[in-house]
Design a protein around this motif. Structure first.
Motif, PDB file in Angstrom:
ATOM      1  N   GLN A 152      33.203  39.310  48.236  1.00  0.00           N
ATOM      2  CA  GLN A 152      33.597  40.710  48.737  1.00  0.00           C
ATOM      3  C   GLN A 152      34.933  41.050  48.302  1.00  0.00           C
ATOM      4  O   GLN A 152      35.312  42.121  47.982  1.00  0.00           O
ATOM      5  N   ARG A 153      35.796  40.261  47.836  1.00  0.00           N
ATOM      6  CA  ARG A 153      36.993  40.391  47.224  1.00  0.00           C
ATOM      7  C   ARG A 153      37.395  39.226  46.126  1.00  0.00           C
ATOM      8  O   ARG A 153      37.088  38.034  46.517  1.00  0.00           O
ATOM      9  N   PHE A 154      37.784  39.696  44.817  1.00  0.00           N
ATOM     10  CA  PHE A 154      38.163  38.575  43.926  1.00  0.00           C
ATOM     11  C   PHE A 154      39.333  37.931  44.064  1.00  0.00           C
ATOM     12  O   PHE A 154      40.253  38.358  44.498  1.00  0.00           O
ATOM     13  N   THR A 155      39.143  36.560  44.195  1.00  0.00           N
ATOM     14  CA  THR A 155      39.997  35.786  44.389  1.00  0.00           C
ATOM     15  C   THR A 155      40.386  34.519  43.360  1.00  0.00           C
ATOM     16  O   THR A 155      39.262  34.158  43.159  1.00  0.00           O
ATOM     17  N   ARG A 156      41.467  34.181  42.881  1.00  0.00           N
ATOM     18  CA  ARG A 156      41.549  33.251  41.872  1.00  0.00           C
ATOM     19  C   ARG A 156      41.072  32.039  42.603  1.00  0.00           C
ATOM     20  O   ARG A 156      41.513  31.891  43.632  1.00  0.00           O
ATOM     21  N   ILE A 195      53.650  42.685  47.462  1.00  0.00           N
ATOM     22  CA  ILE A 195      52.384  42.316  47.117  1.00  0.00           C
ATOM     23  C   ILE A 195      52.024  41.025  46.815  1.00  0.00           C
ATOM     24  O   ILE A 195      52.826  40.203  46.043  1.00  0.00           O
ATOM     25  N   ASP A 196      51.268  40.226  47.631  1.00  0.00           N
ATOM     26  CA  ASP A 196      51.086  38.723  47.367  1.00  0.00           C
ATOM     27  C   ASP A 196      49.913  38.565  46.471  1.00  0.00           C
ATOM     28  O   ASP A 196      49.314  39.407  45.997  1.00  0.00           O
ATOM     29  N   ALA A 197      49.533  37.124  46.281  1.00  0.00           N
ATOM     30  CA  ALA A 197      48.439  36.867  45.325  1.00  0.00           C
ATOM     31  C   ALA A 197      47.168  37.403  45.853  1.00  0.00           C
ATOM     32  O   ALA A 197      46.288  37.552  44.743  1.00  0.00           O
ATOM     33  N   LEU A 198      46.965  37.786  46.987  1.00  0.00           N
ATOM     34  CA  LEU A 198      45.661  38.207  47.411  1.00  0.00           C
ATOM     35  C   LEU A 198      45.565  39.618  47.739  1.00  0.00           C
ATOM     36  O   LEU A 198      44.391  40.119  48.377  1.00  0.00           O
TER      37      LEU A 198
END
Length: 678
Positions: A586-590, A664-667
């Motif tokens: 649903q959301r791109f996450t490293r 803004i954080d990494a997510l």
């Protein structure tokens, strides 16, 4: 006694005749022979055998292998020049005797006694006919030729070497120069002119002596009528045909590709290409028209191929094959250029295959830094969370670099090479900038790459030479991933007036506006367009979407009236909304972010919201609690710091008045406060 004398006389006569015959045979057999092979210029033919380009021989003469020749012309040539060609042995004694009697009776030459074989002898030795010594040499060589060659071989030598004015030799060069056509089908008027020209090629040149040429042509037609080979009506109609008033230029289509074919195999005289003459001509006209309103020195290149077979149907290396400011002699289909954003579709397809993203996955378009590299969008703006579909259609830079960081630039290079492209790196190391065009690649290679996308992720080599080899395929994407990329690109708005969803296409503009690109495909064909200056200097204001995309769509229109439909999705394709996707998609996450500590949503704990304060010498101190680093600090919508691992930072350069501070954080989660600075 008398009978004995007659017998002796007869025997002596026969002995003398036999000796003369043997002496003649020995004399003919000792004839020094010139080379029997006539050098002919190389010719480049299209997929249907039509002439694309021809070349001169070493001394600059246009001399080509005859090929198929009109039967009516051959009948007229033999009837006019040498009616007993197929029965004599090189010399026609009856014709020669007639010529001598007529010359004595009229006090000058009325008709010639030379056979076609004697004319071939003269052409091969490039001798004259005005002196008896020259005539005797031709007779001797003609007799020798008849002993070594067939009649058809002798006729082919004539059809190859006969002069037709200027540096034109041979029937094929003549028909191309005077009629702009092949010699396979000729009218009676054309045949008659071609019969008459070799008798006096300079004084009868149509472009210089039209009246003389017409008189000579009509003389041939009249004799054919007297011999019953043409009826009066045909002759009268033929005499009304105009005489060519100028030499036509020899075919010179696909000049860059033709030159490449000659350079690859210089000893080969016939080169059969996959090019289609009609389409090549149309696209060369399109390229020349496309640059009329562009700045000087700007050129254009076009490649169009059938992605089902791999055949290149048209290859336009420049807007014009010349030495002018546009450097038309440079083949820009084979020049290394920066592809701009045109590699993005492949990167997204690789992300789909690796389970990193789906067309409806949300990805954050916000400031980010990878070490010293901080990519920016082309317009300098950030859009926050967007779907992958929107990110590709809007050609955003930051989302694709995020994906490239996960995939790895080396894997992109490997996929390109497996697709048949040969990318060149500025250095030895592939960095994240390759995702945005930091690489050298040719237009033909990019069409090769897009052909793989069009074929459902299966790459086959594009070819421009005809051959029987079966192309081997290499899969670089799954069918579902390739279809998803194509479906996204088919949703791009086309140029004004072009049909929607007819092509899946992508545009690109390299750094500094040096290259403008457009590449796309339908259900059967793939094409690419490049615009720029061959010397690599910028073209201010040049964008792929504005300049190259309209040419791409026009190229397809010149190929066919209606595009072939794009394929349906493979059965395994997942077509759902964002909310229906599995949670990880649903959301791109490293991937490495999964193992990083998560302290919840970030919160700005200093300065407090609504505070009024002054900045210190090191700037405004901002402290964050929670969230997942690295952090991006922004002020009034503009990024000030990116890639910050610490939970606090000093923001310098803030002016007085109201400001909004955001982190803004990494997510992609964010927090903000509004403050007033004095």
């Amino acid at each position: 006694m008398r009978a004995h004398r007659w017998t002796f006389a007869l025997a002596l006569s026969l002995t003398v005749v036999a000796a003369a015959r043997d002496g003649l045979d020995a004399w003919v057999d000792r004839t020094p022979m010139p080379p029997l092979l006539s050098a002919t210029g190389a010719q480049v033919l299209d997929r249907n055998g039509n002439t694309l380009r021809v070349y001169t021989v070493a001394d600059g003469r246009w001399r080509l292998a005859p090929g198929a020749v009109d039967a009516g012309y051959l009948e007229m040539l033999i009837a006019y020049e040498d009616r007993r060609f197929y029965t004599h042995s090189g010399v026609d004694l009856r014709a020669m005797a007639r010529a001598v009697v007529q010359a004595v009776w009229h006090g000058g030459i009325v008709s010639g006694g030379s056979t076609l074989t004697m004319q071939v002898a003269r052409l091969m030795e490039e001798g004259s006919t005005g002196q008896w010594a020259g005539k005797l040499r031709q007779i001797r060589l003609a007799l020798a030729l008849e002993r070594q060659l067939s009649k058809q071989q002798i006729l082919n030598l004539y059809l190859t070497r006969a002069p037709y004015g200027g540096n034109i030799e041979g029937i094929r060069a003549a028909t191309l120069a005077w009629f702009a056509k092949e010699p396979a089908r000729l009218t009676p008027a054309q045949s008659a002119l071609l019969v008459a020209l070799p008798q006096s090629p300079e004084t009868r040149r149509p472009d210089r002596h039209r009246d003389v040429a017409r008189t000579a042509r009509d003389r041939v037609l009249d004799r054919m009528t007297r011999q019953g080979r043409l009826d009066i009506e045909t002759t009268q109609a033929a005499k009304l045909d105009p005489i060519p008033h100028t030499r036509r230029p020899f075919p010179a289509l696909a000049p860059h590709l033709a030159d490449r074919a000659i350079a690859d195999n210089p000893a080969t005289l016939r080169h059969d290409l996959t090019i289609d003459t009609g389409l090549q001509s149309k696209l060369e006209v399109l390229a020349a028209r496309a640059v009329r309103d562009l700045p000087g020195a700007v050129s254009v290149a076009i490649v169009l191929a059938d992605h089902r077979s791999g055949d290149i149907l048209a290859s336009v290396g420049s807007a014009g094959y010349d030495l002018g400011a546009r450097q038309g002699f440079v083949d820009m289909t084979d020049a290394l250029r920066s592809p701009g954003s045109t590699l993005k579709p492949l990167i997204y397809g690789m992300a789909f295959d690796r389970g990193l993203a789906h067309p409806q996955t949300l990805i954050n378009d916000a400031p980010v830094r990878f070490g010293a590299y901080a990519p920016q969008n082309f317009d300098g703006h950030f859009r926050g969370d967007v779907t992958v579909t929107d990110a590709l259609r809007q050609s955003l830079n930051i989302p694709v670099v995020r994906l490239m960081d996960e995939i790895g630039p080396a894997h992109l290079m490997d996929s390109m090479r497996r697709a048949g492209a040969q990318p060149k790196l500025p250095g030895d190391h592939a960095g994240l900038a390759v995702a945005l065009g930091g690489i050298g690649v040719t237009l033909t290679d990019m069409v090769q790459l897009y052909a793989a996308l069009a074929r459902g992720g299966e790459a086959i080599p594009l070819r421009w030479r005809q051959g029987n080899q079966t192309p081997t395929s290499t899969r670089i994407l799954s069918p579902a991933a390739a279809w998803q990329v194509g479906d996204i690109l088919a949703g791009l708005a086309p140029p004004p007036g072009a049909p929607r969803r007819a092509l899946a296409y992508k545009t690109g503009t390299s750094y500094g506006h040096r290259d403008a690109w457009a590449l796309g495909w339908d259900g059967a064909h793939v094409a690419g367009v490049w615009i720029g200056r061959p010397d690599g200097t910028p073209v201010p204001g040049a964008f792929g979407g504005d300049l190259a995309a309209p040419i791409l769509f026009e190229a397809f229109q010149r190929l066919k009236s209606r595009p072939d439909p794009l394929p349906a999705p493979p059965p395994e394709t997942l077509i759902v909304s964002t909310a229906e996707l599995p949670q990880p998609l649903q959301r791109f996450t490293r991937r490495n972010a999964i193992f990083a500590p998560d302290r919840g949503t970030p919160e700005v704990i200093f300065p407090p919201d609504g505070a009024r304060m002054a900045t210190g010498e090191t700037g405004l101190a901002v402290k964050v609690r929670g969230g997942r680093p690295p952090y991006t600090f922004m002020a009034n919508g503009q990024p000030l710091l990116t890639g910050v691992q610490a939970h606090q930072a000093n923001l310098a350069g803030l002016g007085t008045g109201f400001s909004q501070i955001a982190v803004i954080d990494a997510l992609g989660r964010s927090a903000r406060v509004n403050i007033r600075l004095d």
